[in-house]
Design a protein around this motif. Structure first.
Motif, short mmCIF file in Angstrom:
data_model
loop_
_atom_site.label_atom_id
_atom_site.label_comp_id
_atom_site.label_asym_id
_atom_site.label_seq_id
_atom_site.Cartn_x
_atom_site.Cartn_y
_atom_site.Cartn_z
N TYR A 33 6.28 9.80 7.12
CA TYR A 33 5.59 11.07 7.05
C TYR A 33 4.65 11.40 7.85
N SER A 94 7.79 5.82 2.43
CA SER A 94 8.38 5.55 1.07
C SER A 94 9.98 4.88 1.36
N ASN A 102 11.15 8.59 -5.15
CA ASN A 102 10.20 7.38 -4.43
C ASN A 102 9.08 7.76 -4.33
N ILE A 103 8.11 6.88 -4.43
CA ILE A 103 6.52 7.34 -4.22
C ILE A 103 6.16 7.17 -2.93
N GLN A 104 5.44 8.06 -2.44
CA GLN A 104 4.85 8.07 -0.94
C GLN A 104 3.39 7.59 -0.76
N TYR A 105 3.66 6.38 0.11
CA TYR A 105 2.30 5.66 0.09
C TYR A 105 1.54 6.16 1.34
N PHE A 106 0.41 6.43 1.20
CA PHE A 106 -0.34 7.10 2.38
C PHE A 106 -1.50 6.04 3.21
N GLY A 107 -1.71 6.40 4.32
CA GLY A 107 -2.69 5.79 5.20
C GLY A 107 -4.01 6.36 4.94
N TYR B 36 -2.00 12.23 -7.45
CA TYR B 36 -2.58 11.37 -6.35
C TYR B 36 -3.97 11.82 -6.39
N LEU B 44 -4.55 9.63 0.65
CA LEU B 44 -4.13 9.76 -1.00
C LEU B 44 -3.58 8.37 -1.64
#
Lengths: 115, 112
Positions: A33, A94, A102-107, B36, B44
């Motif tokens: 994303y 994710s 699903n969990i979205q993991y961010f940069g 978050y 986040l």
């Protein structure tokens, strides 16, 4: 390891420049994303790639051009930006499927300034 | 339409006191809800999610959230606040399969 790596951390560009933002993950995630976040505002979704195919484009101007060369890499190509495009650009990834659980993991993001 | 609301722009709490950050939601169907946290100039970080099951969800760093279907709320809580908890907190709801809709955010300030 839930790391999403974004480069560069900071970018300053003129309105006639062409630049690219890069995002990488090695978690085997198949959804990636791009978000745009203005100061003190929530992230706004720009694009979603699922299995390397563009699945969502939130009516983003064509001066932003996403690319997903492979399942681990996501680029955002920038051209002829406007000062109002200055923002924090966040990449996330994710697992795909599972009906949105699903969990979205961010940069950490790229802080972009357009002069 | 799916949406979330965070009614408080800022929450102030003394260190050691319990904290609550409020979130209400509006969804059609079963809600998938997320919290978050964002530290300055950072991305986040996922804290916790509610998909189904127990109404009390436990997450990272001692945070928990209570899902209340009748009040359409998903408040974030912690029994004892730390100064290091000071950050911007976002509630989010899943919209379609891959899209999250975020609330406007609540700034948590924990005072020593």
């Amino acid at each position: 390891d839930t790391e999403v790596t974004q480069t560069p951390k900071h970018l300053v560009m003129g309105m006639t420049n062409k630049k690219s933002l890069k995002c990488e993950q090695h978690m085997g995630h198949r959804a990636m994303y791009w978000y745009k976040q203005k100061a003190k505002k929530p992230p706004e979704l720009m694009f979603v790639y699922s299995y390397e195919k563009l699945s969502i484009n939130e009516s983003v101007p064509s001066r932003f051009s996403p690319e997903c060369p492979n399942s681990s890499l996501l680029n955002l190509h920038l051209h002829a930006l406007q000062p109002e495009d200055s923002a924090l650009y966040l990449c996330a990834s994710s697992q795909s499927g599972q009906g949105g659980k699903n969990i979205q993991y961010f940069g950490a993001g790229t802080r972009l300034s357009v002069l | 339409a799916q949406s979330v609301a965070q009614p408080e722009d800022q929450v102030n709490v003394a260190e050691g006191n319990p904290l609550t950050v409020k979130c209400t939601y509006s969804v059609s169907g079963n809600p998938y809800l997320f919290w978050y946290v964002q530290y300055p100039n950072r991305g986040l970080q996922f804290l916790l999610k509610y998909i189904t099951g127990d109404n009390l969800v436990k997450g990272s760093y001692g945070f928990e959230a209570e899902f209340n279907k009748s009040q359409t709320s998903f408040h974030l809580k912690k029994p004892s606040a730390l100064v290091s908890d000071s950050a911007l907190y976002f509630c989010a709801v899943r919209f379609l399969y891959d899209k999250l809709i975020f609330g406007t955010g609540t700034r948590l300030q924990v005072f020593p």
